[in-house]
Motif scaffolding. Structure first.
Motif, mmCIF file in Angstrom:
data_model
loop_
_atom_site.group_PDB
_atom_site.id
_atom_site.type_symbol
_atom_site.label_atom_id
_atom_site.label_comp_id
_atom_site.label_asym_id
_atom_site.label_seq_id
_atom_site.Cartn_x
_atom_site.Cartn_y
_atom_site.Cartn_z
ATOM 1 N N ALA A 134 30.988 42.835 -5.794
ATOM 2 C CA ALA A 134 31.305 42.471 -4.410
ATOM 3 C C ALA A 134 31.110 43.661 -3.482
ATOM 4 O O ALA A 134 30.547 43.522 -2.387
ATOM 5 N N PHE A 135 31.547 44.824 -3.914
ATOM 6 C CA PHE A 135 31.437 46.031 -3.098
ATOM 7 C C PHE A 135 29.974 46.363 -2.820
ATOM 8 O O PHE A 135 29.582 46.601 -1.672
ATOM 9 N N VAL A 136 29.173 46.373 -3.874
ATOM 10 C CA VAL A 136 27.746 46.687 -3.708
ATOM 11 C C VAL A 136 27.064 45.649 -2.828
ATOM 12 O O VAL A 136 26.248 45.982 -1.956
ATOM 13 N N THR A 137 27.402 44.386 -3.022
ATOM 14 C CA THR A 137 26.817 43.314 -2.220
ATOM 15 C C THR A 137 27.101 43.518 -0.741
ATOM 16 O O THR A 137 26.194 43.442 0.102
ATOM 17 N N GLU A 138 28.359 43.795 -0.409
ATOM 18 C CA GLU A 138 28.730 43.960 0.996
ATOM 19 C C GLU A 138 28.090 45.204 1.616
ATOM 20 O O GLU A 138 27.668 45.173 2.774
ATOM 21 N N VAL A 139 28.000 46.277 0.848
ATOM 22 C CA VAL A 139 27.358 47.491 1.358
ATOM 23 C C VAL A 139 25.880 47.228 1.632
ATOM 24 O O VAL A 139 25.359 47.524 2.717
ATOM 25 N N VAL A 140 25.192 46.660 0.658
ATOM 26 C CA VAL A 140 23.739 46.446 0.785
ATOM 27 C C VAL A 140 23.416 45.424 1.872
ATOM 28 O O VAL A 140 22.494 45.625 2.674
ATOM 29 N N MET A 141 24.159 44.333 1.921
ATOM 30 C CA MET A 141 23.891 43.303 2.934
ATOM 31 C C MET A 141 24.125 43.849 4.343
ATOM 32 O O MET A 141 23.351 43.567 5.264
ATOM 33 N N THR A 142 25.194 44.625 4.523
ATOM 34 C CA THR A 142 25.455 45.174 5.848
ATOM 35 C C THR A 142 24.427 46.251 6.195
ATOM 36 O O THR A 142 24.002 46.367 7.354
ATOM 37 N N PHE A 143 24.012 47.018 5.198
ATOM 38 C CA PHE A 143 22.952 48.012 5.403
ATOM 39 C C PHE A 143 21.692 47.338 5.954
ATOM 40 O O PHE A 143 21.125 47.766 6.973
ATOM 41 N N MET A 144 21.259 46.278 5.294
ATOM 42 C CA MET A 144 20.051 45.590 5.740
ATOM 43 C C MET A 144 20.237 44.945 7.104
ATOM 44 O O MET A 144 19.321 44.924 7.932
ATOM 45 N N PHE A 145 21.429 44.412 7.350
ATOM 46 C CA PHE A 145 21.718 43.796 8.638
ATOM 47 C C PHE A 145 21.548 44.811 9.773
ATOM 48 O O PHE A 145 20.945 44.511 10.804
ATOM 49 N N LEU A 146 22.049 46.026 9.567
ATOM 50 C CA LEU A 146 21.939 47.051 10.611
ATOM 51 C C LEU A 146 20.508 47.546 10.777
ATOM 52 O O LEU A 146 20.083 47.831 11.906
ATOM 53 N N VAL A 147 19.770 47.638 9.684
ATOM 54 C CA VAL A 147 18.358 48.016 9.812
ATOM 55 C C VAL A 147 17.619 46.973 10.650
ATOM 56 O O VAL A 147 16.832 47.303 11.549
ATOM 57 N N ILE A 148 17.895 45.710 10.385
ATOM 58 C CA ILE A 148 17.236 44.624 11.127
ATOM 59 C C ILE A 148 17.666 44.628 12.591
ATOM 60 O O ILE A 148 16.833 44.467 13.496
ATOM 61 N N ILE A 149 18.962 44.816 12.841
ATOM 62 C CA ILE A 149 19.450 44.847 14.225
ATOM 63 C C ILE A 149 18.788 45.985 14.999
ATOM 64 O O ILE A 149 18.291 45.794 16.121
#
Length: 231
Positions: A134-149
């Motif tokens: 769960a921790f890795v998922t949330e870190v990676v998903m938010t990382f990609m979200f910010l790159v896209i934003i």
């Protein structure tokens, strides 16, 4: 900090939590023809898409403490504005949670302990995924979200399409990670419903603040380098 900017963030985050979590609580398993994982994922994306067009020109349409922090890390947001934004985002999420609780409790048999769209890990993960997963998922998903934003709102990117890219990104993030954590990537979204569930949801809430913030700082920092003018 302008009052209108904070009001816009409050309203936008309210809409995100009401629209996204509301679709999960009220419509995901509606008798026989519910919208399911795909519908909930799309609902979250649509909340951001619609609000980006509605208030993006007023407040930047962050709707998410992690996004505000990630934009600061990327050099796009002033540190002095972080706390006011985060406060109104969380308040908007909690207000949406209260409205959703009122609506949902109007149906006989409603049981908030069933989850109320809260995020969780271990036995409270929809798919039974571990804390580490769960921790890795949330870190990676938010990382990609910010790159896209960052990328979609870069002045060099196609103009006028950022809301579409960001909304679809959030949809994709939910399609990937709902089975793992019920998808947070947004501490305000997690807090807004967890407070009404209490117990385990509040006890596990720390992860859905820390992991998205870490991912956001990494994403903002990486794009600051990636999108820089130096070769």
């Amino acid at each position: 900090m302008k009052t209108k900017q904070l009001a816009a963030e409050f309203i936008g985050t309210f809409w995100l939590v009401l629209g996204g979590c509301g679709s999960a609580v009220l419509a995901a398993a509606f008798p026989e023809v519910g919208i399911g994982l795909h519908g909930v994922s799309l609902a979250f994306g649509l909340t951001v898409l619609t609000m980006a067009f509605a208030i993006g020109h007023i407040s930047g349409c962050h709707l998410n403490p992690a996004v505000s922090i990630g934009l600061w890390a990327g050099g796009r947001f002033d540190a002095k504005d972080l706390l006011p934004y985060i406060i109104v985002q969380v308040l908007g999420g909690i207000t949406a949670g209260a409205v959703l609780y009122f609506i949902a409790s109007g149906k006989a048999g409603f049981d908030v302990s069933a989850g109320f769209a809260s995020n969780g890990y271990g036995e409270h993960s929809p798919g039974g995924y571990s804390l580490a997963a769960a921790f890795v998922t949330e870190v990676v998903m938010t990382f990609m979200f910010l790159v896209i934003i960052h990328g979609a709102t870069d002045k060099r990117a196609p103009q006028g399409l950022a809301p579409v890219a960001i909304g679809l990104a959030l949809t994709l993030i939910h399609l990937i990670s709902i089975p793992v954590t019920n998808t947070s990537v947004n501490p305000a979204r997690s807090t807004g419903v967890a407070l009404f569930v209490g117990g385990w949801a509040v006890q596990q809430l720390w992860l859905f603040w820390i992991a998205p913030i870490i991912g956001a700082v990494l994403g903002g920092s990486v794009y600051r380098w990636l999108g820089g003018n130096d070769d």
